[in-house]
Structures are given as C-alpha cells and as structure tokens.
Design a protein around this motif. Structure first.
Motif, PDB file in Angstrom:
ATOM      1  N   THR A  61       7.706 -82.634  23.837  1.00 57.94           N
ATOM      2  CA  THR A  61       7.667 -81.733  24.990  1.00 57.94           C
ATOM      3  C   THR A  61       8.317 -82.383  26.200  1.00 57.94           C
ATOM      4  OG1 THR A  61       5.641 -80.729  24.179  1.00 57.94           O
ATOM      5  CG2 THR A  61       6.113 -80.483  26.522  1.00 57.94           C
ATOM      6  N   LEU A  62       7.950 -83.664  26.436  1.00 54.89           N
ATOM      7  CA  LEU A  62       8.533 -84.367  27.577  1.00 54.89           C
ATOM      8  C   LEU A  62      10.044 -84.537  27.391  1.00 54.89           C
ATOM      9  CD1 LEU A  62       8.010 -85.861  30.235  1.00 54.89           C
ATOM     10  CD2 LEU A  62       7.750 -87.958  28.897  1.00 54.89           C
ATOM     11  N   LEU A  63      10.441 -84.875  26.142  1.00 52.57           N
ATOM     12  CA  LEU A  63      11.866 -85.071  25.862  1.00 52.57           C
ATOM     13  C   LEU A  63      12.657 -83.816  26.219  1.00 52.57           C
ATOM     14  CD1 LEU A  63      13.631 -87.332  24.480  1.00 52.57           C
ATOM     15  CD2 LEU A  63      13.653 -85.842  22.485  1.00 52.57           C
ATOM     16  N   ARG A  64      12.091 -82.654  25.866  1.00 54.97           N
ATOM     17  CA  ARG A  64      12.797 -81.402  26.103  1.00 54.97           C
ATOM     18  C   ARG A  64      12.840 -81.018  27.583  1.00 54.97           C
ATOM     19  NH1 ARG A  64      13.142 -77.717  21.492  1.00 54.97           N
ATOM     20  NH2 ARG A  64      13.371 -79.090  19.706  1.00 54.97           N
ATOM     21  N   CYS A  65      12.049 -81.697  28.395  1.00 58.14           N
ATOM     22  CA  CYS A  65      12.158 -81.455  29.837  1.00 58.14           C
ATOM     23  C   CYS A  65      13.417 -82.108  30.395  1.00 58.14           C
ATOM     24  CB  CYS A  65      10.955 -82.024  30.569  1.00 58.14           C
ATOM     25  SG  CYS A  65       9.439 -81.160  30.191  1.00 58.14           S
ATOM     26  N   TYR A  66      13.860 -83.193  29.739  1.00 56.46           N
ATOM     27  CA  TYR A  66      14.995 -83.941  30.286  1.00 56.46           C
ATOM     28  C   TYR A  66      16.304 -83.173  30.202  1.00 56.46           C
ATOM     29  CZ  TYR A  66      11.924 -88.024  30.457  1.00 56.46           C
ATOM     30  OH  TYR A  66      10.908 -88.877  30.732  1.00 56.46           O
ATOM     31  N   ASN A  67      16.449 -82.238  29.244  1.00 59.65           N
ATOM     32  CA  ASN A  67      17.666 -81.420  29.263  1.00 59.65           C
ATOM     33  C   ASN A  67      17.335 -79.947  29.502  1.00 59.65           C
ATOM     34  OD1 ASN A  67      16.623 -80.781  26.764  1.00 59.65           O
ATOM     35  ND2 ASN A  67      18.580 -80.828  25.718  1.00 59.65           N
ATOM     36  N   ARG A  68      16.132 -79.717  30.017  1.00 67.18           N
ATOM     37  CA  ARG A  68      15.672 -78.373  30.380  1.00 67.18           C
ATOM     38  C   ARG A  68      15.722 -77.415  29.205  1.00 67.18           C
ATOM     39  NH1 ARG A  68      17.112 -76.420  36.351  1.00 67.18           N
ATOM     40  NH2 ARG A  68      15.925 -74.708  35.496  1.00 67.18           N
ATOM     41  N   LEU A  69      15.495 -77.931  28.009  1.00 64.98           N
ATOM     42  CA  LEU A  69      15.447 -77.049  26.847  1.00 64.98           C
ATOM     43  C   LEU A  69      14.135 -76.272  26.818  1.00 64.98           C
ATOM     44  CD1 LEU A  69      17.729 -76.680  24.844  1.00 64.98           C
ATOM     45  CD2 LEU A  69      16.389 -77.919  23.175  1.00 64.98           C
ATOM     46  N   ASN A  70      13.126 -76.775  27.523  1.00 70.05           N
ATOM     47  CA  ASN A  70      11.875 -76.018  27.600  1.00 70.05           C
ATOM     48  C   ASN A  70      12.062 -74.712  28.368  1.00 70.05           C
ATOM     49  OD1 ASN A  70      10.103 -77.512  26.087  1.00 70.05           O
ATOM     50  ND2 ASN A  70       9.516 -78.838  27.778  1.00 70.05           N
ATOM     51  N   ASP A  71      13.183 -74.583  29.080  1.00 72.08           N
ATOM     52  CA  ASP A  71      13.474 -73.318  29.762  1.00 72.08           C
ATOM     53  C   ASP A  71      13.532 -72.160  28.775  1.00 72.08           C
ATOM     54  OD1 ASP A  71      13.838 -75.115  31.767  1.00 72.08           O
ATOM     55  OD2 ASP A  71      15.690 -74.234  32.533  1.00 72.08           O
ATOM     56  N   LEU A  72      13.836 -72.466  27.495  1.00 66.48           N
ATOM     57  CA  LEU A  72      13.928 -71.402  26.488  1.00 66.48           C
ATOM     58  C   LEU A  72      12.566 -70.780  26.208  1.00 66.48           C
ATOM     59  CD1 LEU A  72      16.401 -72.796  23.812  1.00 66.48           C
ATOM     60  CD2 LEU A  72      16.832 -71.327  25.752  1.00 66.48           C
ATOM     61  N   ILE A  73      11.496 -71.524  26.522  1.00 64.89           N
ATOM     62  CA  ILE A  73      10.153 -70.988  26.306  1.00 64.89           C
ATOM     63  C   ILE A  73       9.667 -70.409  27.628  1.00 64.89           C
ATOM     64  CG2 ILE A  73       7.800 -71.560  25.612  1.00 64.89           C
ATOM     65  CD1 ILE A  73       9.165 -74.031  24.175  1.00 64.89           C
ATOM     66  N   PRO A  74       9.517 -69.074  27.702  1.00 60.51           N
ATOM     67  CA  PRO A  74       9.244 -68.453  29.008  1.00 60.51           C
ATOM     68  C   PRO A  74       7.985 -68.981  29.690  1.00 60.51           C
ATOM     69  CG  PRO A  74       9.745 -66.791  27.341  1.00 60.51           C
ATOM     70  CD  PRO A  74       9.620 -68.097  26.621  1.00 60.51           C
ATOM     71  N   SER A  75       6.959 -69.362  28.917  1.00 62.28           N
ATOM     72  CA  SER A  75       5.699 -69.759  29.550  1.00 62.28           C
ATOM     73  C   SER A  75       5.693 -71.226  29.978  1.00 62.28           C
ATOM     74  CB  SER A  75       4.536 -69.494  28.589  1.00 62.28           C
ATOM     75  OG  SER A  75       4.668 -70.316  27.455  1.00 62.28           O
ATOM     76  N   ALA A  76       6.753 -71.992  29.627  1.00 64.69           N
ATOM     77  CA  ALA A  76       6.728 -73.424  29.929  1.00 64.69           C
ATOM     78  C   ALA A  76       6.953 -73.670  31.422  1.00 64.69           C
ATOM     79  CB  ALA A  76       7.790 -74.152  29.115  1.00 64.69           C
ATOM     80  N   ARG A  77       6.230 -74.683  31.980  1.00 64.48           N
ATOM     81  CA  ARG A  77       6.346 -74.972  33.412  1.00 64.48           C
ATOM     82  C   ARG A  77       6.230 -76.484  33.594  1.00 64.48           C
ATOM     83  NH1 ARG A  77       2.442 -75.159  37.313  1.00 64.48           N
ATOM     84  NH2 ARG A  77       0.844 -74.489  35.865  1.00 64.48           N
ATOM     85  N   VAL A  78       7.043 -77.023  34.474  1.00 62.12           N
ATOM     86  CA  VAL A  78       7.038 -78.458  34.711  1.00 62.12           C
ATOM     87  C   VAL A  78       6.570 -78.734  36.133  1.00 62.12           C
ATOM     88  CG1 VAL A  78       8.452 -80.541  34.828  1.00 62.12           C
ATOM     89  CG2 VAL A  78       8.907 -78.827  33.063  1.00 62.12           C
ATOM     90  N   ASP A  79       5.545 -79.566  36.268  1.00 62.72           N
ATOM     91  CA  ASP A  79       5.096 -80.039  37.579  1.00 62.72           C
ATOM     92  C   ASP A  79       5.562 -81.469  37.771  1.00 62.72           C
ATOM     93  OD1 ASP A  79       3.876 -77.825  38.446  1.00 62.72           O
ATOM     94  OD2 ASP A  79       1.820 -78.604  38.382  1.00 62.72           O
ATOM     95  N   GLY A  80       5.631 -81.905  39.028  1.00 69.57           N
ATOM     96  CA  GLY A  80       6.091 -83.259  39.275  1.00 69.57           C
ATOM     97  C   GLY A  80       7.600 -83.266  39.401  1.00 69.57           C
ATOM     98  N   LYS A  81       8.193 -84.440  39.266  1.00 71.81           N
ATOM     99  CA  LYS A  81       9.611 -84.543  39.581  1.00 71.81           C
ATOM    100  C   LYS A  81      10.336 -85.357  38.521  1.00 71.81           C
ATOM    101  CE  LYS A  81      12.414 -85.500  43.663  1.00 71.81           C
ATOM    102  NZ  LYS A  81      12.372 -86.110  44.979  1.00 71.81           N
ATOM    103  N   ILE A  82      11.422 -84.808  37.998  1.00 72.92           N
ATOM    104  CA  ILE A  82      12.289 -85.564  37.093  1.00 72.92           C
ATOM    105  C   ILE A  82      13.638 -85.648  37.777  1.00 72.92           C
ATOM    106  CG2 ILE A  82      13.365 -85.680  34.824  1.00 72.92           C
ATOM    107  CD1 ILE A  82      11.138 -83.924  33.756  1.00 72.92           C
ATOM    108  N   THR A  83      14.085 -86.871  38.047  1.00 66.64           N
ATOM    109  CA  THR A  83      15.391 -86.980  38.671  1.00 66.64           C
ATOM    110  C   THR A  83      16.366 -87.630  37.703  1.00 66.64           C
ATOM    111  OG1 THR A  83      14.800 -89.088  39.660  1.00 66.64           O
ATOM    112  CG2 THR A  83      14.521 -87.137  41.025  1.00 66.64           C
ATOM    113  N   TYR A  84      17.601 -87.138  37.753  1.00 64.13           N
ATOM    114  CA  TYR A  84      18.690 -87.702  36.972  1.00 64.13           C
ATOM    115  C   TYR A  84      19.739 -88.168  37.980  1.00 64.13           C
ATOM    116  CZ  TYR A  84      23.078 -87.573  34.353  1.00 64.13           C
ATOM    117  OH  TYR A  84      24.298 -87.888  33.815  1.00 64.13           O
ATOM    118  N   GLN A  85      20.009 -89.462  38.019  1.00 66.29           N
ATOM    119  CA  GLN A  85      20.901 -90.047  39.023  1.00 66.29           C
ATOM    120  C   GLN A  85      20.502 -89.601  40.428  1.00 66.29           C
ATOM    121  OE1 GLN A  85      24.746 -88.840  37.524  1.00 66.29           O
ATOM    122  NE2 GLN A  85      24.854 -90.651  36.213  1.00 66.29           N
TER     123      GLN A  85
END
Lengths: 274, 320
Positions: A61-85
């Motif tokens: 689940t966490l891995l899929r947050c890094y490329n925003r693949l969880n966006d495909l699941i409508p109910s998925a929600r991310v709290d906190g902050k993931i920064t890339y560069q």
C-alpha cells in the motif's frame, strides 16, 4: 512493544546520502479503514531499499503511494506528506501521470501487454514522447534487463510467448526504457522460479548504479541479498479490532538482520512468526 | 466390520461388472448429450436441404444470373435478386458505420469508472432493454416518429450534398438510409453489451502496467485495453452484422420495397428478408422457388459473416 505512533529513531542514522523520497508521518486509508499508520521513512538515491513484513502490514500500500497508483482506488486517501526531490507528490498541481513517468513500477505478476516484445518496450517510450532511435532504445533497455540475448531474434513475437521469468525482465526493460529515477518493485519475484529470481536479483545490483529501487518482498533472504536498507513493517490490531500496518524499524540491512533494535524485528527475521 | 466401511472382497473386475445405478445413469447421460448434439446438426442439415430442394427449380431456371438481375416479374415468371442483395448489404453496412463508433464508445464509457457504479448499472440495464423491444415496434416507431423526425435533416443534406451520388435523390418517406439508422439502433445493444464485457474482463494488471509507465487514461484505453479486448469487440460487431442482415420486420416496414438498385441512400430499396416477408403469402410455383433461392443467398451471406468472425477472433486471440 513499540508505540507505532512515535517516530522510529533509527530512520535518522540509517540515511546519510541524498534523499530522493521523503515520507513524513504518512497514513493511508481505504474509506474509514486505516491501512498504514504514521510512517516516517527516507529513500536515499541509488540504493536498494527493501520493505519486509507479514501480509497485510501495508508495505505494498505504501509502495503504491509513491507513484500515486492508489489513485486508481476511489476510496484510497493519503495523510501526511510524501515528497519527491522536495516536491509534495500529492500537491494538487502535480499530475499523477507525470509522477509515474519519473517513478516506474514493476508488479507482482509479470504483466506484459498483449503486444510484441518490441512494442512492449516502445509503448512506454512513445507515451512519454520519446523521439530518438526506437530500435536503439529497445536494444539498450533489453540489454539493461539482461534479456537481449534471449529475445533478439524474436522481437516481433508476443510478449506473452515468453516464460514467466523472461516476462518479468521484459517488464523491467519496459520500465527502464522510460528512464525513471526511481523503480518500485512490488514482490517482483513472487511468481518466479529460483533461477529467474536470482537473475532478477543480479539485475537489481546493476540497476542501482542508475536508479533508486524500492522493493517489497516476502522473501527475507532476498531482502538480505539485494537491499542496502531494509524497513520492517508489522500489523497490529487498533481500536475496534481493525488491523493497521506501521513501520517498526528501518535501518541498514545488516543491522536489521543481525542486530535489530526491536524485539518484533528480531522475531520476524529469525522466523519465529510471520 | 461396521456397515459403513466398503468391503473389498470382490475382485476389481467383479465389482466393475456388477449392476450399479449411478454407472447406468452416467452412460445414459453420455448418450443423451450425444443425441442432443447430433440433433442440432441434423436440424441445420434439414433446413439447408429443404431450402436447396425447394429453390432448385429457380436455381435451374436462372442459374447464377439470378444474382445480377434486377427483374422481379411474377406475370412473366422472371426473377432476379440484385436489388435485394444490394439493399441487404448496403443497409447493414450503413447501420454498422453508425453503430460501431457509438456502440464501442458507449462500451468504453461504461467500462471505465467515470460514473459511480450506482448510476452505471441502471444505464447498462436500460441499454440491454433496447434489445428486448420487438422489431415490429421499431418499425412502427420508425414510420410514425423517427422518419418524420429526421426527414427535415435529410432534406437539408440533400440540399447541400445532393451532388454526391448517395444523396442524389429527394429523401423519400420510405428509404434505405432511415432504415439503416433504425437498424443501427437495433444492433447497438449487442455491440455495447459484448464489447463492454470484453473490456471489463481485461486483466486489471494491464491497466496498472500502462498507468505505471506514465500512460494517460486515453493512451491506456486506445493502445492497451481496446486492443486486448479487440477479439470480443469484433465478435460483437459480427453478431450485430448478422442481426442487421437478417432483420425482417423493421426493414419490410421502412425500406419501401422498391425493386431497383439506386445509388442514392435516400431512395426506397429492398432487402432479401423484406421481400420474402412481403411476397411469401401469395407466392406459388417458380415465384416461391425464387424466394427460396433468395433465402438461400441470405443464409450463405450470414454463414460467411459468422465464418469471417471466427477467423478474425481466432487471429486476434493468437496475438494475445
């Protein structure tokens, strides 16, 4: 027993190099269900980072947050902050398509497209607007995935005609063809036989010269063989009995396997549970 | 020994030879399914043979020239099938020209998550209800509602593009083009339902793989999902074509039953099934035989479409 809401201190001393991805207090929800709780974790450049832990601990689940693949699941929600560069991946101004062009992914089951081997590689390059010599890119990517010698005479054949191990290397080849900065691998060897697994692991050693790799694996030997850093995730029952995953310990791989700080990690890596 | 244990004192052969009801039922079941399977083939052969034998006088009289003649004259017993063959093929193709883009488009829309499932499911259900409307109802609706509704538009097309051969006549109230549009509506549900099923059943890993490479939704759909569902989509088109070719009632009511080949789509025309439905009641002798000859041609046409569908679907499945 760790209190999962406190920040594991080991994160700091594990990381000294350039940070590519920074995970700050990240929780992931599916609807009301909290799948991952309060993760702090930094991914350094040109390293292989392994996520290990029992099933249902939220590492994929966490891995899929890094490329925003969880966006495909409508109910998925991310709290906190993931920064890339330094840029927030979940900033409304960030296009998830652009994220995935920089952070590629290899999946658990080999999923080549029902197209020729050549077109499997060319697809990603084309959608990314690659204008150069396609034949050259296909050859370079297949060589990079240690597959060229096996398929160079049958590039027009369907990608599905290959064996499982070859298909997975084809998927790696098509990912490196888009020249991402980070490659996410979600249990890339779980559907492969031991020989194919070793080939993919050898490949990871080569790839980390050019890419940062995050790999989720159930196989602890694999983590100890390929990873520079290892994060151990565990699941725990929260209020109301629903289980959530959290990061127990994140450190250099040899520390995790030989001298873990947490008892849960010790139990897991020595095979006492999970 | 307790009664529940099985005794193995007989030899294997002895126990195999002994009468045993489940084994008998198994044999009967096997032969019953064989008989049913064979009977389907026999019915097909029977129909084909009847068509051939009743059509035979016309086949002997007109030979292959029947396919190219525009005459239909019961008084002089001279018959030809060209207007019907032309009308059948052209009305079906025009219907497909409208139904394919619309049907595949709707199928793609329904297979994506643009709308919540609560709204999508009723929409899909309503579309499938379109297939349940009897064709005579389509015919009546065409005559009293649809043709009057589109006629002004067709007039405008005639006014502007009348120099093009296929719009070169004044739009008639009974005509090929309007018939083809009604046929398109009739075959839409077939294309939508089967195309949607084959799109929905593409493995989710393919979509994730394409998204993971930075493909947009459009790129994922057009270059990965639709190609991998193509065998099902083409299958749906072929089924729809089969229905359009054989559609009788709506065509007979709307097409005008004119026995002439006209380049203009706005002119009245005829189809094989419409001709048979119109004339069969009072036909006898060579005329009836000629109608059977037409029926045979229609059957061969639909057979060819089905075979073509098999070939195409197989070819695409091999690529996958």
């Amino acid at each position: 027993m760790t209190n999962p809401s406190t920040r594991p201190t080991s994160t700091n001393n594990a990381v000294s190099d350039d940070v590519v991805i920074r995970t700050e207090n990240v929780s992931v929800y599916y609807g009301a269900f909290q799948a991952v709780r309060n993760v702090y974790l930094d991914i350094p450049k040109n390293k292989v980072v392994a996520f290990i832990g029992p099933s249902g601990c939220g590492k994929s689940t966490l891995l899929r947050c890094y490329n925003r693949l969880n966006d495909l699941i409508p109910s998925a929600r991310v709290d906190g902050k993931i920064t890339y560069q330094g840029i927030d991946l979940y900033d409304p101004k960030v296009d998830p398509v652009e994220v995935r062009r920089r952070i590629g992914m290899v999946f658990q089951r080999p999923n080549p497209f029902p197209k020729s081997i050549y077109e499997n590689i060319a697809f990603g390059a084309r959608v990314n607007g690659y204008k150069g010599d396609m034949d050259e890119l296909v050859e370079r990517s297949l060589r990079g995935a240690a597959l060229w010698e096996e398929v160079k005479d049958k590039l027009k054949q369907s990608g599905l005609s290959l064996s499982g191990g070859q298909q997975q290397r084809l998927c790696i080849a098509r990912t490196i063809a888009i020249e991402p900065e980070v490659i996410l691998m979600d249990e890339p060897c779980s559907a492969l036989d031991p020989i194919s697994t070793l080939r993919v692991e050898d490949l990871m050693h080569d790839l980390k010269q050019r890419f940062t790799i995050i790999i989720v694996t159930h196989n602890m030997q694999q983590a100890s063989r390929v990873a520079d850093l290892t994060g151990f995730f565990n699941a725990e029952a929260g209020e109301g009995g629903s289980r959530f995953g959290y990061l127990v310990e994140y450190d250099r791989t040899e520390h995790i396997f030989n001298a873990p700080k947490e008892q849960a990690t010790q139990d897991y890596v020595s095979g006492r549970f999970g | 020994m307790t009664p529940s244990t099985i005794s193995h004192q007989e030899t294997l052969i002895e126990s195999s030879q002994k009468f045993n009801a489940p084994r008998l039922i198994d044999r009967i079941f096997f032969w019953l399914t064989v008989a049913l399977a064979v009977s389907v083939g026999l019915i097909l052969l029977w129909i084909t043979w009847s068509l051939l034998s009743i059509a035979f006088p016309a086949i002997a009289e007109f030979n292959i020239g029947f396919l190219f003649s525009q005459v239909w004259n019961p008084v002089e017993d001279a018959y030809g099938a060209l207007p019907q063959i032309y009308g059948t093929i052209v009305s079906s193709i025009v219907a497909l020209l409208f139904a394919i883009p619309l049907g595949v488009g709707v199928a793609v829309f329904l297979s994506e998550n643009f709308l919540p499932r609560k709204i999508l499911t009723p929409i899909a259900f309503v579309i499938e209800l379109l297939a349940a409307i009897p064709s005579v109802v389509y015919g009546m609706w065409g005559i009293f509602v649809f043709i009057p509704f589109i006629l002004p538009g067709l007039q405008a097309i005639y006014g502007t593009f009348g120099w093009l051969p296929f719009f070169s006549t004044q739009p008639s109230t009974r005509q090929l083009f309007a018939t083809a549009l009604v046929l398109a509506i009739m075959i839409l549900p077939t294309i939508i339902a089967i195309s949607r099923d084959s799109l929905v059943s593409t493995p989710p890993e393919l979509r994730q793989g394409a998204y993971g490479l930075g493909a947009t939704r459009w790129e994922t759909l057009t270059r990965v999902l639709v190609p991998s569902a193509l065998s099902g989509i083409i299958g749906s088109i072929m089924l729809a074509l089969g229905r359009a070719l054989g559609e009788t009632m709506a065509a007979a009511m709307l097409i005008g039953n004119s026995n002439r080949v006209s380049a203009s789509l706005f002119a009245p025309a005829s189809t094989i099934s419409a001709l048979i439905a119109n004339q069969f009641g009072e036909a006898s002798g060579l005329q009836r035989s000629a109608l059977f000859y037409e029926a045979l041609i229609l059957m061969i046409m639909t057979l060819l479409v089905n075979m073509l569908a098999e070939v195409i679907v197989n070819r695409f499945q091999q690529v996958e």
